[in-house]
Scaffold this active site. Structure first.
Site, PDB file in Angstrom:
ATOM      1  N   ALA A   1     -10.859  15.142   1.750  1.00 55.17           N
ATOM      2  CA  ALA A   1     -10.493  14.485   3.005  1.00 55.17           C
ATOM      3  C   ALA A   1     -10.790  15.388   4.198  1.00 55.17           C
ATOM      4  CB  ALA A   1      -9.014  14.097   2.983  1.00 55.17           C
TER       5      ALA A   1
ATOM      6  N   LYS B   1      -6.799  -1.626  -2.590  1.00 51.15           N
ATOM      7  CA  LYS B   1      -7.846  -1.493  -1.573  1.00 51.15           C
ATOM      8  C   LYS B   1      -8.546  -2.828  -1.335  1.00 51.15           C
ATOM      9  CE  LYS B   1      -7.796   2.840  -0.259  1.00 51.15           C
ATOM     10  NZ  LYS B   1      -7.750   3.295   1.137  1.00 51.15           N
TER      11      LYS B   1
ATOM     12  N   TYR C   1       0.867  -1.182   0.000  1.00 52.20           N
ATOM     13  CA  TYR C   1       0.000   0.000   0.000  1.00 52.20           C
ATOM     14  C   TYR C   1       0.905   1.233   0.000  1.00 52.20           C
ATOM     15  CZ  TYR C   1      -4.124   2.816   1.064  1.00 52.20           C
ATOM     16  OH  TYR C   1      -5.130   3.742   1.015  1.00 52.20           O
TER      17      TYR C   1
ATOM     18  N   ASP D   1     -10.334   7.595  -4.644  1.00 56.50           N
ATOM     19  CA  ASP D   1      -9.391   8.522  -5.291  1.00 56.50           C
ATOM     20  C   ASP D   1      -9.963   9.225  -6.513  1.00 56.50           C
ATOM     21  OD1 ASP D   1      -7.555   8.103  -3.346  1.00 56.50           O
ATOM     22  OD2 ASP D   1      -6.242   6.795  -4.493  1.00 56.50           O
TER      23      ASP D   1
ATOM     24  N   ASN E   1      -4.405   5.253   9.602  1.00 54.74           N
ATOM     25  CA  ASN E   1      -4.571   4.564   8.331  1.00 54.74           C
ATOM     26  C   ASN E   1      -6.006   4.079   8.181  1.00 54.74           C
ATOM     27  OD1 ASN E   1      -4.442   2.405   6.255  1.00 54.74           O
ATOM     28  ND2 ASN E   1      -2.238   2.802   6.372  1.00 54.74           N
TER      29      ASN E   1
END
Length: 601
Positions: free
Chosen positions: A317, A186, A114, A258, A474
């Site tokens: 975010a 993911k 990741y 994303d 995370n």
């Protein structure tokens, strides 16, 4: 009831991991099917039964021995990108071995599969391309979207879809078609961290072109070689995908990943009232940040209703975090969302968002009256000095933005400032834990967006050295469990209450609740146990909200076991030989392969 008896009680469930696996393949075809292949671990009986005796060396190895060999091969790679490529190749050969290796060395390998190494792999996607994985949809060929989505299975074959348009990847921006690898990554985390069955996962990229000039000039680039298409054609494309996914896989949970700032929140708001969907950049980041805030407030002896939150970086975010915190404050304090918004300040590169600035619809609930700030200044330092917040979060991707002056101003306004530079990758952190702790004499409660080393300083009661462990904020501690909970409950919607339930589950596992020098969030090597608790609370909330559609979900006493039995494990299961005629797609080795499905049962 003994655990074995309890497991047997749920062995009939479609996602149960009990019993043998049906297999209609033999010989090389079996060895070339990653989710059925055992390689050198095929036992002697299965080697004879499935015509493998001349295709493998004679020594039968255990999975543990295979992991040892694979780990040695992994360590021989020259750098992290080479390690990432090795792991991707292993996944295409033997899926159980791949996940077992990751599970056994999760803490060391997490940053390789990741962030940040996956970002390097995405940037080099076209140059490193060897074999396709996932579904590639083309905005210039929209009439084929239904056909291309349908090729991946029947209605019950897909549980979890991760889709991206590749515009805003892991802090490295527009990566075009290479974004498929973030969808893949993911889903790997969903399997690794929450036991989501890999056979039910579908990664998707919506290729809309790219504004990345380096990619457009790259002769090897594999995506559409033109600027990004936007507007109505883009919206129609996304909608065509969503409708196709819902039509062919009506039980699937859809995870948006994303997307660019102009689209991420807008698409979530469009589809969230209609189906169980999730945007990790908006909701996942918000959930994990809120869990860390709740743990930090507990350490400092405060409640969520006491929070005064400044967020530097008012993109998807930052606004997602603001939304989650606002909802939680309103719920805990039994106040309106409008009243809760007064405890949150958003700052972008131009300063505090006020009635005098242009803001998006998502940002609007958090704007402040400009007349109250005319004489104060609206830069980050001025806002901190004026507000005296107890929580500061960075989602700006501006490295070093939290200067010593800003951090010490935080410490002057509150005894234990919670400071969380969350921008990724590490080079984009607004401050380092080392600096934040030394500038505040060890008082800062820190969490970062990427792994950080423990920090040692003379902060003990007698001035002796004390080591503080820093949490990695995370999303993997929360989004896999949310996904698992939605899949198992077959939730028709993902509600705010389900997200709050997930946050409380994560916060309740914080090591800092027992030791103030411990991390605010559980470590990655504990995430599978955390995901079980997250899924449990999400399912309970789904039932209470009336959005769970799976029948016969057990009562609280058996719920945890019911979940655990349906969590996929990286273990070899016995193979049961069946004939091709009438066998399932899984038995025929057709799962996650496009172009092999005709939609007939």
């Amino acid at each position: 009831m003994a655990p074995h008896d309890k497991r047997s009680e749920f062995a009939h469930l479609p996602l149960s991991t009990e019993g043998p696996v049906e297999c209609a393949l033999s010989g090389a075809a079996l060895l070339n099917t990653p989710y059925l292949n055992k390689g050198s671990a095929f036992p002697a009986q299965e080697r004879r039964q499935f015509n493998l005796t001349g295709l493998l060396p004679q020594n039968v190895q255990t999975l543990e021995e295979q992991v040892k060999r694979a780990h040695q091969q992994y360590l021989s790679q020259t750098d992290d990108l080479a390690k990432n490529t090795f792991l991707a190749s292993l996944k295409e050969q033997n899926e159980v071995l791949y996940y077992k290796l990751l599970h056994e060395h999760l803490k060391d390998m997490f940053s390789v599969v990741y962030t940040p190494t996956e970002g390097d792999a995405i940037q080099h996607f076209s140059g490193l391309f060897r074999r396709q994985e996932g579904c590639f949809l083309n905005i210039q060929d929209q009439e084929r979207v239904d056909h291309d989505i349908a090729a991946w299975g029947h209605a019950d074959d897909v549980d979890y879809i991760v889709v991206t348009d590749g515009e805003e990847i892991l802090g490295i921006g527009d990566q075009g078609v290479g974004g498929i690898l973030i969808s893949v990554a993911k889903l790997v985390l969903a399997t690794l961290c929450a036991g989501v069955h890999p056979n039910g996962c579908l990664p998707v990229v919506l290729d809309c072109g790219t504004d990345n000039e380096d990619l457009l000039r790259d002769d090897l680039y594999l995506g559409l070689r033109h600027k990004r298409i936007r507007g109505k054609q883009y919206d129609d494309f996304v909608d065509r995908f969503v409708r196709a996914a819902r039509n062919f896989y009506p039980k699937a949970y859809i995870h948006f990943e994303d997307f660019g700032l102009p689209n991420a929140r807008r698409l979530l708001d469009t589809y969230r009232p209609k189906m169980a969907c999730f945007n990790d950049d908006v909701q996942g980041t918000g959930c994990v940040a809120l869990a860390a805030i709740m743990a930090g407030l507990h350490v400092s002896g405060q409640k969520l209703s006491d929070a005064r939150l400044v967020i530097f970086g008012a993109g998807s975010a930052g606004v997602g975090i603001a939304d989650q915190v606002r909802h939680a404050i309103a719920t805990e304090g039994n106040i309106s969302h409008e009243e809760a918004s007064k405890q949150i300040w958003l700052i972008d590169r131009h300063g505090l968002l006020t009635t005098a600035t242009d803001v998006s619809e998502a940002q609007e609930p958090f704007i402040k009256d400009a007349s109250n700030w005319f004489d104060k200044g609206t830069d980050l330092l001025a806002v901190i000095q004026g507000v005296k917040p107890n929580v500061l979060i960075g989602t700006s991707t501006v490295p070093g933005a939290f200067t010593q002056e800003i951090v010490t101003a935080m410490a002057k306004g509150t005894p234990r400032p919670i400071i969380m530079p969350l921008s990724n990758p590490t080079r984009l952190h607004e401050a380092t834990p080392h600096d934040m702790l030394h500038w505040t004499d060890g008082k800062a409660l820190c969490a970062t967006g990427s792994p950080s080393d423990p920090v040692t300083g003379p902060w003990g009661s007698g001035g002796e050295d004390m080591t503080v462990e820093v949490a990695e904020c995370n999303n993997s501690v929360v989004f896999p469990g949310i996904g698992l909970g939605c899949i198992l409950s077959r939730a028709r919607l993902l509600t705010d209450e389900m997200l709050v339930a997930a946050v409380r589950a994560v916060a309740s596992t914080s090591p800092a609740l027992q030791d103030s020098t411990a991390p605010l969030l559980p470590d990655v090597d504990q995430v599978r146990a955390v995901s079980l608790q997250v899924a449990k609370q999400v399912i309970k909330a789904a039932i209470e909200e009336g959005v769970a559609t799976q029948p016969d979900i057990p009562s609280h006493g058996d719920l945890e076991e019911w979940i655990r039995v349906q969590m996929w494990d990286a273990e070899y299961r016995p193979l049961k030989k069946v004939t091709l005629e009438g066998s399932s797609r899984a038995a025929r080795g057709e799962l996650r392969k496009a172009g092999t499905v005709d939609r007939a049962p």
